[in-house]
Every structure is written in C-alpha cells, then in structure tokens.
Design an enzyme around this catalytic site. Sequence first.
Site, short mmCIF file in Angstrom:
data_model
loop_
_atom_site.label_atom_id
_atom_site.label_comp_id
_atom_site.label_asym_id
_atom_site.label_seq_id
_atom_site.Cartn_x
_atom_site.Cartn_y
_atom_site.Cartn_z
N CYS A 212 0.81 -1.21 0.00
CA CYS A 212 0.00 0.00 0.00
C CYS A 212 0.85 1.27 0.00
CB CYS A 212 -0.99 -0.02 1.15
SG CYS A 212 -2.26 1.27 1.01
N GLU B 31 -3.35 -8.62 2.78
CA GLU B 31 -3.89 -9.15 4.05
C GLU B 31 -5.40 -8.99 4.15
OE1 GLU B 31 -3.42 -4.80 4.91
OE2 GLU B 31 -2.37 -6.31 3.71
N HIS C 182 -3.97 -4.32 -0.67
CA HIS C 182 -3.75 -4.91 0.65
C HIS C 182 -3.91 -6.43 0.55
CE1 HIS C 182 -3.70 -1.27 3.23
NE2 HIS C 182 -4.49 -0.76 2.29
#
Length: 212
Positions: A82, A194, A192
């Site tokens: 990011c 995750e 992202h």
Amino acid sequence: MSTIAIIDYGMGNLRSVAKALEQVAPQAQVLVTQQRDDILRADRVVFPGQGSIRDCMRELAHWNLTEVVREAALNKPFLGLCLGPQALLAFSEENGGVECLNVLPGRVVWFGELCDPQTGERLKVPHMGWNQVHQIGNHPLWQGISQDSRFYFVHSYYLQSAEPSLVVGETWYGFNFASAIARDNIFAVQFHPEKSAQAGLRLLANFADWNP
C-alpha cells in the site's frame, strides 16, 4: 526457523499483516519491530503502511529507519504494501510534494484530475474496494494466483514507474495504472493482500517462500 520482519514505524495495520503471515507461514517467526538489528537480521522484510506519505517519511526519520529500509530493500526479499511501494519511489505529489526513498525510479500521482473515458465523469477518490490485477510476466509471487484475480484497494494516489519493465501488475480504474512493481529482490503492491482473501494470502505465502 526463518524470520520475517514487519517494519513498525507507527503507521499501518501491522497486526493484520502479521496475523496473515503467521497463518500462511507457520514455519516462520514473524516480528513486528522498529529495531534496526531485528530488521537487518531478518530473512525477509515487509514494509506496510496506511496514511499520508508526509507522515510516513517523517516517522521513518523519527525512528531512524530511513536508511534501514533502504538497506533492507537492497539486500533481502522485500515486500512493500500500500503506502510501502509509494515510499519506495523517488517523489510523491501528496501533501504538496514529498521526496521519498528513491529506491525505485518513479513518482506517485493523484487520481483526482482524471476522468473515466466511458462516462466522462471524474474518478471517485479514493479508489476503494475490490478490483482486478492483471499480471505481467511470470513473477514467483504470482504463482498459484489466477490471472485478473481481485484484490482490495484503498488509495488516492497511484504509482507511475519511470521504467515500464518494473511493472508486474496493472489495474483498470479509468485507465491502467501500475498496481504491482518489482525489481530483483523487491516486490511491492498498491493493494492490501492481508485484506484480499485467498489471492492475497497466496501472495503472502509465496513471499514467505521466495528466494530471489
């Protein structure tokens, strides 16, 4: 046991990144750390972040991590997430213009003046939500991830690489922008992983096994 260091400079969703890596790489020790020696001793390094580039660069300097990030990015498997890839470039338009780490050539540009060519309307900023990433080339971190898989984005600025060969992933948002860049031991993504379900977890698992 290999070690993955997540750089803690006071910004970003560090725990969610750590939890995702612990899930996909149970054989590794995952450290969230701002200690220079921990970062430079680690087998792999993750540079996450959320927020503004001005705050990012200020916090790196405050914690004496600016040169540590540069050194890690030159010497070991290194994943930027990011704000991470934005900081790796030379310059960002955000906050009136900010000099960045200049590890990779390029700049970071605001979405806000651009229009959707189909509707003529100005693009909504931030670019937020799920969007496809079109893989360019056969990078090891794309292994097992289907072409044009969707990942989760939240950003108002985008990467503009000075070297087209660095771009290993593109995303359409009124135009194609670089959503993943890579060189040698560095892989950096605007999205992202995750927060990106199975595709994101697979990318993190690939990083945990990556030996460039």
